[in-house]
Enzyme design. Structure first.
Site, PDB file in Angstrom:
ATOM      1  N   LEU A   8       0.861  -1.197   0.000  1.00  0.00           N
ATOM      2  CA  LEU A   8       0.000   0.000   0.000  1.00  0.00           C
ATOM      3  C   LEU A   8       0.885   1.231   0.000  1.00  0.00           C
ATOM      4  O   LEU A   8       1.794   1.319   0.827  1.00  0.00           O
ATOM      5  CB  LEU A   8      -0.855   0.039   1.274  1.00  0.00           C
ATOM      6  N   HIS A   9       0.643   2.168  -0.920  1.00  0.00           N
ATOM      7  CA  HIS A   9       1.407   3.415  -0.842  1.00  0.00           C
ATOM      8  C   HIS A   9       0.681   4.610  -1.447  1.00  0.00           C
ATOM      9  O   HIS A   9       1.167   5.735  -1.350  1.00  0.00           O
ATOM     10  CB  HIS A   9       2.773   3.255  -1.522  1.00  0.00           C
ATOM     11  N   ARG A  10      -0.505   4.382  -2.070  1.00  0.00           N
ATOM     12  CA  ARG A  10      -1.208   5.512  -2.685  1.00  0.00           C
ATOM     13  C   ARG A  10      -1.633   6.510  -1.607  1.00  0.00           C
ATOM     14  O   ARG A  10      -2.202   6.100  -0.586  1.00  0.00           O
ATOM     15  CB  ARG A  10      -2.492   5.046  -3.372  1.00  0.00           C
ATOM     16  N   ARG A  45       6.577   5.945   2.576  1.00  0.00           N
ATOM     17  CA  ARG A  45       5.442   6.849   2.844  1.00  0.00           C
ATOM     18  C   ARG A  45       4.473   6.194   3.843  1.00  0.00           C
ATOM     19  O   ARG A  45       3.996   6.840   4.784  1.00  0.00           O
ATOM     20  CB  ARG A  45       4.707   7.133   1.529  1.00  0.00           C
ATOM     21  N   ASP A  70      -2.346  -1.485  -3.954  1.00  0.00           N
ATOM     22  CA  ASP A  70      -2.875  -0.319  -4.666  1.00  0.00           C
ATOM     23  C   ASP A  70      -1.873   0.149  -5.730  1.00  0.00           C
ATOM     24  O   ASP A  70      -1.998   1.236  -6.271  1.00  0.00           O
ATOM     25  CB  ASP A  70      -3.235   0.821  -3.702  1.00  0.00           C
TER      26      ASP A  70
END
Ligand code: UD1
Length: 355
Positions: A200-202, A235, A276
Site C-alpha cells: 500500500l502506498h497511494r 510513505r 494499490d
C-alpha cells in the site's frame, strides 16, 4: 543519435532496464541515464540498478522528496542544465511519476523530442497525481509507446495524432520475463507456504489516517487465517508511525521494501496479492496470481477485463468476501494480454533506430 533516459522512482527502473538493453544493440545510438533522485533510499533505487544490470545512472540530480510543486520544479531546473549541455536528439521518459512529467515539460520548451514509454493509460481520476502526470506527458510527447489497445483509444480520444502512437506491449513484463528464472532463490527467509502479499502506498489509502487504520485492522483480522506479508513503502511507514502502528504492535509480517527479485518471488508464491500499486496489477495478471486492488479505479483496465485483477474499492467487506472465494479455490482465471510477451522494448528500439 544521442538518447537521454530519465528515471526517478522505483517503478521507472523496471521499465528502463529492457529499453536500455534493447537500444544498446544499436551501436550508432549513444545512451545516457539520468536519475532525478526522486527515490533515493538504497532499497527504493540502487538495488534495482544492481539486480536489473542497468549499471549506475550516469547523472543523479538528487532532487529528493518535497511537495509536488517543489519536486517537479527542482527536476525541471536541474534537468534543463543536462539537456542544454548534452543536447540529446531524443529523451525517453517512463510511466507517470513526477519526474516523468517534469522532464517532458523541460524538453518541450527546449524543442527536444520526447518519447513516453507506457503512454495512454488513464484512470480518469484527476485526484491521482499520476493521472495529471500522464495527461501532461502524453500531450507533450512526440512518440507514445502504449502497452495495450486501451491506451491507443484514450490517446485518440484526446486528439493525439495516430502516427505518434505505437502499440508495443508492456516493458515491465519484459523485465519480469527475463528475471523470473533468477528470482526463485531470492524468496525472503521465514515466509510460510501460504500467504497473502500486501503493498500500500497511494496517498488515497495511506494519507487518510482513519481509512488506513480501518484497512490495517481488516488485514489484522485476515491474518488470523492467512499470514500477511507486507513490505512497507517509506510513505506508508511514516503514516503507520503517526498512528502508533509498527512492527511490535502488529500481527502482520511487516518488512522493508523488497529488492526486485525477492518481491517477484513473493508475488509468484502468494495465494493472493492485495495492493494499490499499478505495476503489481500487471505483474499478477502475467503470473496469473489473484490480485485485489484497493482502489476505486485503475488506469490498467485490461488487468480487470482479461487478467486476474479485481477492484475492491474502499470496502473492507468486499476484501474479506473476495479473499474467502480465492481461498476456497474459486478465483478469477485470467489471460495474458496481447504483446505482454517479453519483447516490447525490442519493438521500441526498432522504432527509434528507424527514426
Ligand atoms: C511515487 C510516485 C508513484 C509511484 C511510487 C512508487 C509520484 C507523484 N508518485 O510515489 O506514482 O507509484 O513513487 O513507489 O511521482 N521516501 C523515502 N525514500 C525514498 C523515496 C521516498 O523515504 O527513497 C519517502 C519520503 O518521505 C517521501 C515519501 O516517501 O516524501 C513519498 O515519496 P514520493 O517520491 O514523493 O512519492 P511516492 O509515494 O513514493
Amino acid at each position: 543519435m544521442r538518447i537521454v533516459h530519465v528515471v526517478g522512482a522505483r517503478p521507472n527502473l523496471m521499465k528502463l532496464a529492457p529499453v536500455y538493453r534493447a537500444i544498446g544493440k544499436f551501436p550508432e545510438i549513444e545512451q545516457l541515464v539520468v536519475h532525478t533522485g526522486q527515490h533515493y533510499d538504497f532499497n527504493m533505487s540502487d538495488v534495482f540498478f544492481q539486480q536489473l544490470g542497468t549499471g549506475a545512472p550516469d547523472i543523479n540530480l538528487q532532487v529528493g522528496s518535497a511537495s509536488h510543486a517543489k519536486q517537479t520544479a527542482e527536476v525541471m531546473v536541474r534537468f534543463e542544465s543536462v539537456v542544454l549541455e548534452r543536447r540529446p536528439d531524443l529523451v525517453l521518459v517512463y510511466g507517470d511519476v513526477n519526474s516523468t512529467a517534469a522532464a517532458a515539460l523541460v524538453c518541450a520548451k527546449l524543442a527536444v523530442r520526447v518519447g513516453h514509454v507506457e503512454a495512454g493509460l488513464r484512470s480518469f481520476d484527476r485526484l491521482m497525481p499520476e493521472e495529471i502526470n500522464r495527461l501532461v506527458t502524453d500531450q507533450l510527447a512526440d512518440l507514445l509507446f502504449t502497452p495495450s489497445e486501451d491506451g491507443d483509444r484514450n490517446l485518440n480520444r484526446e486528439g493525439i495524432p495516430g502516427e505518434k502512437v505505437h502499440l508495443v506491449g508492456n516493458v515491465m513484463i519484459d523485465t519480469l520475463v527475463r528475471m523470473l528464472p533468477a528470482c526463485q532463490t531470492h524468496l525472503p527467509a521465514d515466509v510460510p507456504s501460504r500467504f497473502a502479499l500486501v503493498t500500500l502506498h497511494r496517498p488515497s489509502n495511506v494519507d487518510d489516517l482513519d481509512w488506513l487504520k480501518g484497512l490495517l485492522q481488516t488485514l489484522e483480522h485476515i491474518s488470523s487465517d492467512l499470514t500477511i506479508v507486507f513490505p512497507v513503502h517509506p510513505r506508508t511507514r511514516q503514516r503507520m508511525n503517526d498512528i502508533g502502528l509498527n512492527g511490535s504492535t502488529s500481527r502482520l509480517r511487516l518488512m522493508e521494501p523488497q529488492p526486485y527479485l525477492a518481491f517477484l518471488a513473493l508475488q509468484q508464491r502468494a495465494a493472493v496479492v492485495i495492493t494499490d500499486s499499478g505495476g503489481i496489477q500487471e505483474e499478477t495478471t502475467y503470473l496469473q496470481v489473484p490480485c485485489l486492488t484497493v482502489r476505486e479505479n485503475t488506469e490498467r483496465p485490461i488487468t480487470v477485463e482479461m487478467g486476474t485483477n479485481i477492484l475492491v474499492g474502499r470496502d473492507p467487506e468486499r476484501i474479506r468476501k473476495e479473499l474467502e472465494m480465492i481461498l476456497a479455490g474459486k478465483m478469477k482465471r485470467g489471460q495474458v494480454p496481447p504483446l505482454w510477451d517479453g519483447h516490447a522494448a525490442e519493438r521500441i528500439a526498432e522504432i527509434i533506430a528507424g527514426l
